[in-house]
Design an enzyme around this catalytic site. Structure first.
Site, short mmCIF file in Angstrom:
data_model
loop_
_atom_site.label_atom_id
_atom_site.label_comp_id
_atom_site.label_asym_id
_atom_site.label_seq_id
_atom_site.Cartn_x
_atom_site.Cartn_y
_atom_site.Cartn_z
N CYS A 77 0.84 -1.20 0.00
CA CYS A 77 0.00 0.00 0.00
C CYS A 77 0.88 1.25 0.00
CB CYS A 77 -0.92 -0.01 1.22
SG CYS A 77 -1.76 1.55 1.47
N CYS A 92 0.59 3.28 3.20
CA CYS A 92 1.28 2.63 4.34
C CYS A 92 2.79 2.88 4.22
CB CYS A 92 0.98 1.13 4.36
SG CYS A 92 -0.68 0.75 4.96
N HIS A 115 -4.62 0.61 8.40
CA HIS A 115 -5.02 0.42 7.01
C HIS A 115 -6.50 0.10 6.91
CE1 HIS A 115 -4.39 -0.44 2.75
NE2 HIS A 115 -5.30 -1.39 2.93
N ASN A 132 -13.12 9.67 -1.82
CA ASN A 132 -13.51 8.88 -2.98
C ASN A 132 -13.62 7.42 -2.55
OD1 ASN A 132 -13.47 11.08 -4.76
ND2 ASN A 132 -11.26 10.89 -5.10
N HIS A 189 -6.32 3.04 0.44
CA HIS A 189 -6.08 3.28 1.86
C HIS A 189 -6.91 4.53 2.14
CE1 HIS A 189 -3.16 3.40 5.48
NE2 HIS A 189 -3.95 4.46 5.63
N HIS A 229 -8.60 7.88 2.69
CA HIS A 229 -8.02 9.22 2.77
C HIS A 229 -9.08 10.26 2.48
CE1 HIS A 229 -7.48 7.62 -1.33
NE2 HIS A 229 -7.70 8.86 -1.76
N HIS A 261 -9.46 14.07 0.99
CA HIS A 261 -8.81 15.16 0.28
C HIS A 261 -9.32 16.46 0.90
CE1 HIS A 261 -7.58 12.88 -3.47
NE2 HIS A 261 -8.53 12.08 -3.04
P1 AMP Z 1 -7.76 9.03 -4.86
O1 AMP Z 1 -7.75 9.15 -6.35
O2 AMP Z 1 -8.97 9.58 -4.17
O3 AMP Z 1 -7.47 7.59 -4.43
O4 AMP Z 1 -6.58 9.91 -4.34
C1 AMP Z 1 -5.26 9.49 -4.30
C2 AMP Z 1 -4.42 10.73 -4.28
O5 AMP Z 1 -3.11 10.38 -3.90
C3 AMP Z 1 -4.32 11.45 -5.63
O6 AMP Z 1 -4.84 12.76 -5.52
C4 AMP Z 1 -2.81 11.45 -5.92
O7 AMP Z 1 -2.38 12.63 -6.54
C5 AMP Z 1 -2.22 11.27 -4.54
N1 AMP Z 1 -0.90 10.66 -4.50
C6 AMP Z 1 -0.48 9.59 -5.19
N2 AMP Z 1 0.80 9.31 -4.86
C7 AMP Z 1 1.18 10.24 -3.95
C8 AMP Z 1 2.39 10.50 -3.25
N3 AMP Z 1 3.47 9.74 -3.39
N4 AMP Z 1 2.42 11.56 -2.39
C9 AMP Z 1 1.34 12.35 -2.24
N5 AMP Z 1 0.17 12.14 -2.87
C10 AMP Z 1 0.09 11.11 -3.73
#
Ligand code: AMP
Length: 112
Positions: free
Chosen positions: A4, A7, A46, A85, A96, A98, A100
């Site tokens: 992940c 993670c 997680h 989302n 995982h 989250h 926004h």
């Molecule tokens: P989601 O599409 O809702 O699953 O959001 C995942 C988010 O993670 C996206 O907005 C990506 O831009 C962000 N993301 C992916 N990899 C990284 C990373 N290494 N550091 C920070 N954000 C990331």
């Protein structure tokens, strides 16, 4: 969870721009910001997606929302959008949980 991405960010195996951290939560800047302020808030445990939130783990979801309010105030946001989302059909790409936290620009409704 071994494979992940978030993670790995929690374990500092992948670098991130951390804005807040405690025992339960981590907040860091999104790598591909969709607004002047775009911060991801995640639980350290997680949880795959919002679908997996239930009565035994819902406390952490409330803490994510409370932390979003704190960070938004700290960032001097006049208002903000908080997005979870859930599954690919709704735009989830990292499995995982989250939130926004988006702010710093006018946002339209309904979203696309
Ligand atoms: P989601 O599409 O809702 O699953 O959001 C995942 C988010 O993670 C996206 O907005 C990506 O831009 C962000 N993301 C992916 N990899 C990284 C990373 N290494 N550091 C920070 N954000 C990331």
């Amino acid at each position: 969870m071994e494979n992940c991405l978030f993670c790995k960010i929690i374990k500092k195996e992948i670098p991130s721009e951390i804005v807040f951290e405690n025992d339960e939560l981590l907040a860091f800047r999104d790598i591909s910001p969709q607004a002047p302020v775009h911060i991801l808030i995640i639980p350290k445990i997680h949880i795959e997606s919002p679908f997996e939130i239930n009565s035994s783990n819902s406390t952490v979801a409330g803490k994510i929302i409370a932390l979003a309010a704190e960070i938004a105030k700290e960032q001097k946001l006049e208002g903000y959008r908080l997005v979870f989302n859930c599954n690919e059909i709704a735009g989830q790409s990292v499995f995982h949980l989250h939130a926004h936290l988006l702010g710093g620009r006018i946002m339209n409704w309904p979203p696309g």
